[in-house]
Design an enzyme around this catalytic site. Structure first.
Site, PDB file in Angstrom:
ATOM      1  N   GLU A  82       0.827  -1.217   0.000  1.00  0.00           N
ATOM      2  CA  GLU A  82       0.000   0.000   0.000  1.00  0.00           C
ATOM      3  C   GLU A  82       0.859   1.264   0.000  1.00  0.00           C
ATOM      4  O   GLU A  82       0.517   2.270   0.604  1.00  0.00           O
ATOM      5  CB  GLU A  82      -0.966   0.012   1.192  1.00  0.00           C
ATOM      6  CG  GLU A  82      -1.850  -1.203   1.314  1.00  0.00           C
ATOM      7  CD  GLU A  82      -2.644  -1.510   0.055  1.00  0.00           C
ATOM      8  OE1 GLU A  82      -2.759  -0.629  -0.804  1.00  0.00           O
ATOM      9  OE2 GLU A  82      -3.137  -2.637  -0.063  1.00  0.00           O
ATOM     10  N   GLY A  83       1.971   1.211  -0.700  1.00  0.00           N
ATOM     11  CA  GLY A  83       2.915   2.320  -0.737  1.00  0.00           C
ATOM     12  C   GLY A  83       3.937   2.141   0.362  1.00  0.00           C
ATOM     13  O   GLY A  83       3.590   2.143   1.548  1.00  0.00           O
TER      14      GLY A  83
END
Length: 580
Positions: free
Chosen positions: A435-436
């Protein structure tokens, strides 16, 4: 073997006393029907489900992993049955709107439930983990027909979902995505491949709803040409299998019971979500929900690892007490050895601080959606935008570090899989990446959200922290520590923004350390509140005041070193070209 005991008292303390959420709910019209008793009932039942149903499957999932055969994925033994029990009990619908079959509970309670699910079994929790984000994305960007068809099924958990972004050549650089969409028969045909897709294929539900980022026909190159499409595994109108295929599952360091899939779309039928070529904006509704969820995974891992180590340290008899100790000369539990005691105290401080930070962010999510006035919703959204990358990065780092410290308490036994400490360390590593990555979160916070507006929104957050310190810290010696740290941070911020105009690379080099500094200041805000509660009506449970003092004595002073590193980042990094 690791067992899970839900930290209900700690959760209730943060929700009820530190954040005062139940007292706030009557002022948020959509949440006015909920109260302390609702919250306690939800937490108690979720804790029972996590401990009794999910925790026994945790080691099973790690040992068995997922099995891929001819495009089909079998999850570990017991996972499908646990998911059926989860759906039958109505857990997927907690935070969804009643109009779509949801229960309309606060996102804060949903966050607390998510913490318990992950603590008990991170791999299993990955399957329903994206439901809320997909639901929110569809509710915000779907047309009426898509909402009517899909939202009730997502809210009920009848169908699960995925987020399909990453491609082999396009990780964080989404502008390099090659998957393409072609208009066909009033919908779109999707062609391309995606990797690292959590729950891309499994045996828990009959249908899987994929949200796919792809190039819009005729759109410009780069990220501006991307649109978001809803692509079901099974076409609801005909019951036919869509042209969506799983080409394999990854063999991973941790969360082995979660199917991380390589997906292939060969003219798969899909429907546009949102406006053409506005796919990133639509996807970030889901992404931001996922980032808060990943931050909660850090809290969950820290909680489970700390309590596992604490129980072991209280039972493990080894060695003699330190000279001068009052216990005498007989062997004692290692929890009484100063080195182990200090390790456990650091773990507790990290876990309880991370929980306050994550729950505060979930409370702001409620305010951003349900506050009665536009100004209140806007202010909450402004804080939420700043805290989301901070929570994702800080809490996941804390969870991994606590898992590492917890393994150390076990000594050599921690290196043996049988204790569960090794699995905890492996599972807790992934939240720092997906998620980053945490480095991307730091750049998002400092470069895109602070430097970009000259520090205006962040300045409002610092104003809030200062006002809280002056209110909650009255009469406390720790108030001066927090206020001095805030004043120094403001001076640093002014210089950083000024010098970034001359050296655009400076904030990128300073981003990781800046995020740490911001997190420490936010934590100080809530530990002051804990101290204030401790000296008041006795509302703080035993040990909270001592842990708060430990934060101000040993953790917050570290901000001076972190901010020294930020100032040093004005100098360019060493050149690596001379390395072999």
């Amino acid at each position: 073997m690791r067992r899970y005991v839900p930290p209900l008292q700690d959760m209730q303390f943060v929700i009820e006393r530190v954040l005062g959420a139940p007292a706030q709910w009557p002022d948020l019209p959509a949440l006015a029907d909920h109260d302390i008793e609702t919250a306690r009932h939800v937490l108690t039942e979720a804790g029972r489900f996590a401990a009794d149903v999910l925790a026994p499957l945790n080691a099973v999932g790690d040992r068995e992993g997922c099995t891929w055969t001819d495009g089909q994925v079998a999850t570990p033994a017991g996972f499908a049955g646990a998911y059926r029990a989860y759906v039958e009990a109505g857990w997927p619908s907690l935070g969804c709107a009643p109009e779509w079959g949801g229960q309309g509970l606060p996102h804060l309670l949903e966050a607390a439930v998510q913490e318990m699910l992950v603590s008990a079994n991170h791999a299993w929790s990955m399957y329903p983990g994206l439901l809320h984000g997909a639901y929110a994305c569809l509710a915000a960007h779907g047309d009426s027909a898509l909402k009517a068809l899909y939202l009730p099924r997502l809210a009920s958990g009848e169908w699960l979902c995925t987020m399909c972004l990453t491609e082999p050549q396009a990780g964080s650089d989404l502008g390099r995505i090659r998957t393409r969409a072609t208009e066909r028969d009033g919908a779109y045909a999707i062609d391309g491949g995606k990797i690292f897709i959590s729950g891309g294929e499994h045996d828990l539900t009959d249908n899987i709803v994929h949200l796919v980022l792809a190039r819009h026909p005729g759109g410009p190159p780069g990220p501006r040409g991307l649109s978001l499409f809803l692509v079901p595994k099974v076409l609801p109108d005909t019951g036919e299998r869509n042209a969506v295929y799983c080409d394999g599952v990854e063999s991973k360091l941790g969360i082995r019971g979660s199917a991380t899939c390589s997906m292939r779309f060969e003219g798969a039928r899909g429907w546009l979500l949102g406006e053409p070529c506005k796919g990133l904006a639509a996807m970030f509704v889901m992404m931001n929900a996922a980032r808060l969820g990943v931050g909660l995974q850090g809290v969950a891992h820290g909680e489970a690892a700390y309590k596992h180590a604490l129980r072991y340290a209280r039972e493990r008899i080894q060695g003699r007490p330190a000279p001068g100790a009052a216990e005498g000369t007989e062997p004692v539990p290692i929890a009484r050895h100063p080195a182990v005691h200090a390790n456990l105290a650091a773990q507790r401080c990290a876990v309880e601080g991370a929980r306050m930070l994550a729950y505060w962010t979930a409370q702001l999510l409620d305010e951003s959606e349900y506050a009665p006035t536009p100004d209140q919703r806007r202010d909450a959204h402004e804080r939420l935008a700043l805290l989301t990358p901070l929570v994702k990065a800080w809490c996941t780092r804390a969870g991994f570090e606590v898992a590492d410290q917890a393994l150390q308490v076990f000594g050599g036994h921690g290196y043996i899989e049988e204790t569960g400490a090794a699995q905890a360390l492996r599972d807790s590593r992934i939240p720092l990446l997906y998620e980053g990555t945490n480095e991307i979160q730091a750049v998002d916070l400092l470069v895109r959200k602070i430097v970009a507006d000259g520090g205006a929104a962040y300045g409002h957050l610092l104003d809030d922290l200062e006002a809280a310190a002056r209110h909650d810290g009255r009469g406390l010696e720790q108030q001066a520590v927090q206020l001095d740290a805030l004043a120094a941070h403001r001076r640093l911020l002014a210089g950083l923004i000024r010098e970034s105009a001359e050296d655009p690379g400076y904030p990128y080099r300073a981003a990781d350390d800046f995020l740490r500094a911001a997190a420490l200041l936010c934590l100080g805000r809530w530990w002051l509140k804990v101290l204030a509660l401790s000296r008041g009506d006795g509302a703080a449970p035993r040990g909270k005041a001592a842990t708060a003092c430990h934060f101000f004595d040993t953790v917050l002073p570290g901000i001076a070193h972190v901010e020294h590193r930020i100032r040093c980042a004005r100098r360019a990094l060493p050149d690596l070209d001379d390395c072999d």
